[in-house]
Design a protein around this motif. Structure first.
Motif, PDB file in Angstrom:
ATOM      1  N   ASP A 111      10.750  -8.324  -5.273  1.00 55.31           N
ATOM      2  CA  ASP A 111       9.777  -8.157  -4.180  1.00 55.31           C
ATOM      3  C   ASP A 111       8.531  -9.000  -4.451  1.00 55.31           C
ATOM      4  O   ASP A 111       7.967  -9.611  -3.546  1.00 55.31           O
ATOM      5  N   THR A 131       0.849  -1.201   0.000  1.00 52.13           N
ATOM      6  CA  THR A 131       0.000   0.000   0.000  1.00 52.13           C
ATOM      7  C   THR A 131       0.884   1.249   0.000  1.00 52.13           C
ATOM      8  O   THR A 131       0.767   2.114   0.857  1.00 52.13           O
ATOM      9  N   VAL A 191       7.112 -12.048  -2.143  1.00 49.66           N
ATOM     10  CA  VAL A 191       5.759 -12.026  -1.571  1.00 49.66           C
ATOM     11  C   VAL A 191       4.934 -13.227  -2.050  1.00 49.66           C
ATOM     12  O   VAL A 191       4.083 -13.735  -1.324  1.00 49.66           O
ATOM     13  N   GLY A 211       5.560  10.718  -5.931  1.00 47.11           N
ATOM     14  CA  GLY A 211       5.665  10.441  -7.349  1.00 47.11           C
ATOM     15  C   GLY A 211       6.099   9.018  -7.676  1.00 47.11           C
ATOM     16  O   GLY A 211       5.734   8.042  -7.075  1.00 47.11           O
ATOM     17  N   LEU A 223       3.931  -3.839  -5.750  1.00 45.91           N
ATOM     18  CA  LEU A 223       5.238  -3.917  -5.086  1.00 45.91           C
ATOM     19  C   LEU A 223       6.318  -3.328  -5.991  1.00 45.91           C
ATOM     20  O   LEU A 223       6.139  -3.281  -7.213  1.00 45.91           O
ATOM     21  N   LYS A 276      14.533   0.822 -12.913  1.00 42.64           N
ATOM     22  CA  LYS A 276      14.138  -0.598 -12.985  1.00 42.64           C
ATOM     23  C   LYS A 276      13.336  -0.856 -14.264  1.00 42.64           C
ATOM     24  O   LYS A 276      13.568  -1.844 -14.967  1.00 42.64           O
TER      25      LYS A 276
HETATM   26  P1  NAD Z   1       6.290   2.256  -3.351  1.00 44.09           P
HETATM   27  O1  NAD Z   1       7.691   1.918  -2.998  1.00 44.09           O
HETATM   28  O2  NAD Z   1       5.745   3.594  -2.987  1.00 44.09           O
HETATM   29  O3  NAD Z   1       5.280   1.151  -2.733  1.00 44.09           O
HETATM   30  C1  NAD Z   1       5.598  -0.205  -2.638  1.00 44.09           C
HETATM   31  C2  NAD Z   1       5.063  -0.718  -1.325  1.00 44.09           C
HETATM   32  O4  NAD Z   1       5.360  -2.108  -1.237  1.00 44.09           O
HETATM   33  C3  NAD Z   1       5.711  -0.045  -0.106  1.00 44.09           C
HETATM   34  O5  NAD Z   1       4.696   0.438   0.767  1.00 44.09           O
HETATM   35  C4  NAD Z   1       6.527  -1.163   0.538  1.00 44.09           C
HETATM   36  O6  NAD Z   1       6.589  -1.067   1.945  1.00 44.09           O
HETATM   37  C5  NAD Z   1       5.752  -2.385   0.092  1.00 44.09           C
HETATM   38  N1  NAD Z   1       6.567  -3.594   0.074  1.00 44.09           N
HETATM   39  C6  NAD Z   1       7.802  -3.777  -0.467  1.00 44.09           C
HETATM   40  N2  NAD Z   1       8.217  -5.037  -0.279  1.00 44.09           N
HETATM   41  C7  NAD Z   1       7.225  -5.670   0.393  1.00 44.09           C
HETATM   42  C8  NAD Z   1       7.069  -6.988   0.908  1.00 44.09           C
HETATM   43  N3  NAD Z   1       8.027  -7.899   0.759  1.00 44.09           N
HETATM   44  N4  NAD Z   1       5.917  -7.282   1.572  1.00 44.09           N
HETATM   45  C9  NAD Z   1       4.955  -6.352   1.737  1.00 44.09           C
HETATM   46  N5  NAD Z   1       5.050  -5.082   1.284  1.00 44.09           N
HETATM   47  C10 NAD Z   1       6.171  -4.758   0.636  1.00 44.09           C
HETATM   48  O7  NAD Z   1       6.178   2.003  -4.926  1.00 44.09           O
HETATM   49  P2  NAD Z   1       5.017   2.554  -5.900  1.00 44.09           P
HETATM   50  O8  NAD Z   1       5.440   3.849  -6.492  1.00 44.09           O
HETATM   51  O9  NAD Z   1       3.707   2.432  -5.202  1.00 44.09           O
HETATM   52  O10 NAD Z   1       5.121   1.471  -7.075  1.00 44.09           O
HETATM   53  C11 NAD Z   1       4.581   0.165  -6.944  1.00 44.09           C
HETATM   54  C12 NAD Z   1       4.660  -0.500  -8.318  1.00 44.09           C
HETATM   55  O11 NAD Z   1       3.846   0.247  -9.255  1.00 44.09           O
HETATM   56  C13 NAD Z   1       6.056  -0.547  -8.909  1.00 44.09           C
HETATM   57  O12 NAD Z   1       6.234  -1.741  -9.623  1.00 44.09           O
HETATM   58  C14 NAD Z   1       6.085   0.645  -9.850  1.00 44.09           C
HETATM   59  O13 NAD Z   1       7.034   0.492 -10.893  1.00 44.09           O
HETATM   60  C15 NAD Z   1       4.648   0.662 -10.348  1.00 44.09           C
HETATM   61  N6  NAD Z   1       4.136   1.970 -10.779  1.00 44.09           N
HETATM   62  C16 NAD Z   1       4.419   3.107 -10.077  1.00 44.09           C
HETATM   63  C17 NAD Z   1       3.882   4.334 -10.515  1.00 44.09           C
HETATM   64  C18 NAD Z   1       4.147   5.632  -9.760  1.00 44.09           C
HETATM   65  O14 NAD Z   1       3.857   6.705 -10.330  1.00 44.09           O
HETATM   66  N7  NAD Z   1       4.632   5.594  -8.547  1.00 44.09           N
HETATM   67  C19 NAD Z   1       3.083   4.378 -11.653  1.00 44.09           C
HETATM   68  C20 NAD Z   1       2.792   3.197 -12.337  1.00 44.09           C
HETATM   69  C21 NAD Z   1       3.327   1.999 -11.898  1.00 44.09           C
END
Ligand code: NAD
Length: 298
Positions: A69, A8, A73, A231, A64, A239
């Motif tokens: 990761d 989340t 999970v 962001g 994730l 990545k």
């Molecule tokens: P983030 O780092 O903000 O959120 C990831 C969450 O996963 C964190 O809260 C973290 O604590 C949790 N996490 C990590 N390892 C874990 C585990 N082993 N068990 C449980 N929880 C775990 O990243 P984000 O920006 O939300 O991105 C998530 C995914 O979405 C990525 O793959 C990213 O490339 C993709 N994405 C991001 C965006 C963006 O604008 N941020 C847009 C589109 C896609």
């Protein structure tokens, strides 16, 4: 629907909020319990492991950071597969490697678990507004079953084909988005250095053939404001570009420019900008050109 949601963070949290708002019952888990505080206040249930997010739920989502990761999970101790039973459905919303999600699909299938990929695009603003593009790969009948949940997080939910197809679409999209960011920084520093005001230059391009969402939506919220709070973190952008160049190697596709874009992201990571928003990559060009691309607040 009853839904398990793991991860989340910046994207997962607003997506989970929209699922709750749409009337779905959520069970949530993250490494950081504080990342789910608002969801628990909205009525979501907390569980201490991915495994516990599975039983009794029609579908489990993950959002994730990186492929490793997701693997941890799903396959790790107290992971999703430990909690899954014949007929469970697991959907990865992360930007993952098609090869990794295909492998998880195979492992899941051997246990009667359906694995789907459904990466999203539209950033944290799109996630909050439930206007994401959602690119789905896997069993089409399962896609039809879970579509009501996906409709709560996105406004453009597309079935892309067999497992991994969503990830492939997402990686191609992000390669373009990151590549455009690098090229835009060059074009804009050039225009400003040569004498045109940034606001005028950006407005003209936004209404001409060089326009793109990186210029009209991303840069105004981040780079132009000097706002590098993610962001979308530079580490995640790096990545994604690497996922694209890796896929290029796997399929023997020449990717000359993509490897330059990859190296630009490597340099940004080396500078320690991984946790900052991915617009930070443009700072490398700003430094080299001696031009800062900032607009005064409107
Ligand atoms: P983030 O780092 O903000 O959120 C990831 C969450 O996963 C964190 O809260 C973290 O604590 C949790 N996490 C990590 N390892 C874990 C585990 N082993 N068990 C449980 N929880 C775990 O990243 P984000 O920006 O939300 O991105 C998530 C995914 O979405 C990525 O793959 C990213 O490339 C993709 N994405 C991001 C965006 C963006 O604008 N941020 C847009 C589109 C896609």
């Amino acid at each position: 629907m009853k839904i398990g949601f793991i991860g989340t963070g910046n994207m997962g949290n607003p997506m989970a909020v929209n699922l709750v708002k749409a009337g779905h019952q959520l069970t949530v888990h993250d490494l950081r319990r504080e990342a789910a505080t608002n969801l628990l206040e909205m009525g979501a249930q907390w569980v201490d492991s991915p495994k516990e997010a599975v039983p009794g739920n029609e579908v489990v989502f993950t959002s994730l950071p990186a492929p490793r990761d997701v693997e941890a999970v799903v396959l790790g101790e107290s992971g999703i597969l430990e909690g899954a039973a014949d007929g469970s459905i697991y959907v990865d919303l992360s930007t993952n490697s098609p090869t990794v999600i295909r492998r998880l699909h195979e492992i899941g299938a051997a246990r009667g678990v359906t694995v789907m990929d459904a990466p999203v695009s539209g950033g944290v603003y799109g996630a909050a507004a439930a206007t994401l593009a959602v690119m789905v790969g896997g069993d089409e009948a399962v896609f039809d079953r879970i579509k009501p949940a996906l409709d709560a997080i996105g406004s453009h939910v597309v079935y892309c084909g067999p497992i991994g197809s969503g990830a492939i679409c997402k990686i191609c999209n992000n390669l373009l988005s990151m590549g455009t960011g690098v090229l835009l920084a060059e074009a804009l520093t050039l225009g400003v250095k040569a004498g045109v005001d940034l606001a005028i230059l950006a407005d003209v391009i936004a209404n001409s053939s060089g326009s793109c969402r990186r210029l009209t939506e991303k840069f105004p919220r981040f780079l132009f404001k000097g706002n590098f709070e993610p962001g979308f973190a530079t580490a995640l952008a790096a990545k994604d570009v690497r996922l694209a160049t890796d896929l290029g190697r796997e399929y023997g596709i020449p990717m000359d420019l993509s490897n330059l874009i990859d190296q630009r992201h490597v340099e940004a990571m080396y500078r320690g900008w991984g946790p900052e928003d991915s617009d930070a990559v443009a700072r490398l060009q700003e430094e080299k050109a001696g031009v800062q691309l900032r607009l005064p607040e409107a």
